[in-house]
Design a protein around this motif. Structure first.
Motif, PDB file in Angstrom:
ATOM      1  N   ILE A   1       5.469  -3.546  -5.517  1.00 52.44           N
ATOM      2  CA  ILE A   1       4.470  -3.732  -4.903  1.00 52.44           C
ATOM      3  C   ILE A   1       3.279  -4.443  -5.455  1.00 52.44           C
ATOM      4  O   ILE A   1       2.775  -4.088  -6.509  1.00 52.44           O
ATOM      5  CB  ILE A   1       4.062  -2.606  -3.839  1.00 52.44           C
ATOM      6  CG1 ILE A   1       4.999  -1.792  -3.202  1.00 52.44           C
ATOM      7  CG2 ILE A   1       2.790  -3.080  -2.945  1.00 52.44           C
ATOM      8  CD1 ILE A   1       5.762  -2.856  -1.910  1.00 52.44           C
TER       9      ILE A   1
ATOM     10  N   ARG B   1       0.048  -3.306   1.870  1.00 52.66           N
ATOM     11  CA  ARG B   1       1.432  -4.017   1.916  1.00 52.66           C
ATOM     12  C   ARG B   1       1.546  -4.395   3.437  1.00 52.66           C
ATOM     13  O   ARG B   1       1.295  -3.661   4.516  1.00 52.66           O
ATOM     14  CB  ARG B   1       2.489  -3.048   1.340  1.00 52.66           C
ATOM     15  CG  ARG B   1       2.720  -1.664   2.093  1.00 52.66           C
ATOM     16  CD  ARG B   1       4.058  -1.007   1.810  1.00 52.66           C
ATOM     17  NE  ARG B   1       4.067  -0.257   0.683  1.00 52.66           N
ATOM     18  CZ  ARG B   1       4.952   0.119   0.020  1.00 52.66           C
ATOM     19  NH1 ARG B   1       6.503   0.271   0.691  1.00 52.66           N
ATOM     20  NH2 ARG B   1       4.845   0.893  -1.168  1.00 52.66           N
TER      21      ARG B   1
ATOM     22  N   ASP C   1       0.173   3.118  -3.178  1.00 47.73           N
ATOM     23  CA  ASP C   1      -0.226   1.793  -3.447  1.00 47.73           C
ATOM     24  C   ASP C   1      -1.529   1.811  -3.788  1.00 47.73           C
ATOM     25  O   ASP C   1      -2.008   1.130  -4.943  1.00 47.73           O
ATOM     26  CB  ASP C   1      -0.010   0.943  -2.140  1.00 47.73           C
ATOM     27  CG  ASP C   1       1.237   0.703  -1.826  1.00 47.73           C
ATOM     28  OD1 ASP C   1       2.360   0.863  -2.463  1.00 47.73           O
ATOM     29  OD2 ASP C   1       1.651   0.225  -0.611  1.00 47.73           O
TER      30      ASP C   1
END
Length: 296
Positions: free
Chosen positions: A12, A61, A97
């Motif tokens: 990611i 994301r 993330d």
């Protein structure tokens, strides 16, 4: 403000911007469902920076210029039945993330504030990565319980429409939605909504990201037990005229997080109207400054 891309691990990458003086108190802003980093208004971020923070805003994301998985999102009936494709991520993945972005920016910890789905992500970061969160501010968000914080029926009907197929459709759809869920106690800034929606289309015209992000929320279920483990000083902000996340969601969030304080902004709906900025900015700033959590 210069947009950069950070590798946050697990395949990611996140697009982000830093606003303010390097080395100032870091404050990370987490965007809501389908929103991009500029959903946090430039002037709002600049005022936070002017109060002594280095503000970091980023695309989650599946939004903006961050990584977009390519699997087809489940439909709403499948989500309600708990049927998700094997590739489907959840809020824990999105929290990872955010923690990965802190790593990439070499920030040991930061103040974290999130709006709507971003509040859910911020809550999850605080629960799973307690050493990384100096303070938590959860704005117009909820716990994931199906019993509270539900959208109004009129909002559900609007959410059921087809995704936009052009820039003009995206802009007009945003105006309709935010006229409905926005802050009816404050003037509606149609020009800003149009500008933001148009910029969002230009940065990311893909249609599947919102569905996959919604599935991440649904897959995560009721997070109340997780919220009870949060140790960071927590502030919950909610408007009393929110048609997207009913104010019961904010109240339940404050009850679930030990020691959390709930602040209700009268007239505010599911957006950040300029007329409410002074109140919201003061609340975030005072909460961050009142914490005795030392920087690592």
């Amino acid at each position: 403000m210069t947009e950069e891309i950070a590798d946050v691990g697990r395949g990611i990458s996140l697009a982000y911007e830093r606003i303010g003086d390097a080395g100032a108190e870091p404050l990370v802003l987490v965007a809501g469902l389908g929103q991009q980093l500029h959903g946090w208004p430039d002037a709002f971020c600049a005022q936070l920076a002017g109060r002594g923070y280095e503000v970091v805003r980023f695309d989650n994301r599946d939004a903006g210029r961050s990584t977009h998985p390519r699997f087809r999102p489940p439909n709403l009936l499948a989500m309600l039945a708990g049927r998700f494709p094997p590739q489907q991520y959840d809020l824990r993945d999105m929290a990872a993330d955010t923690a990965g972005l802190l790593d990439a920016l070499e920030l040991g910890s930061a103040h974290i504030a999130g709006v709507s789905m971003g509040g859910m992500i911020a809550q999850t970061v605080a629960a799973l990565y307690p050493d990384r969160v100096r303070t938590l501010t959860s704005i117009m968000s909820t716990t994931g319980s199906r019993l509270i914080g539900r959208p109004a029926l009129s909002t559900w009907r609007m959410m059921g429409g087809k995704p936009p197929r052009s820039r003009d459709e995206a802009v007009e759809g945003a105006v309709r939605m935010f006229r409905h869920i926005g802050s009816h106690g404050f003037p509606f800034d149609e020009a800003w909504v149009r500008e933001t929606a148009g910029k969002g289309w230009d940065r990311d015209p893909s249609a599947g990201g919102v569905g996959r992000q919604l599935a991440a929320i649904m897959k995560s279920g009721n997070r109340t037990p997780l919220l009870r483990t949060i140790t960071a000083p927590a502030l919950v902000i909610h408007g009393d005229r929110d048609r997207m996340v009913h104010p019961t969601g904010g109240a339940a969030t404050a009850r679930a997080i030990p020691g959390a304080r709930l602040e209700t902004v009268r007239g505010m709906g599911h957006d950040l109207p300029e007329g409410a900025w002074s109140t919201v900015l003061d609340l975030i700033d005072e909460h961050a400054r009142s914490s005795d959590v030392p920087a690592p």
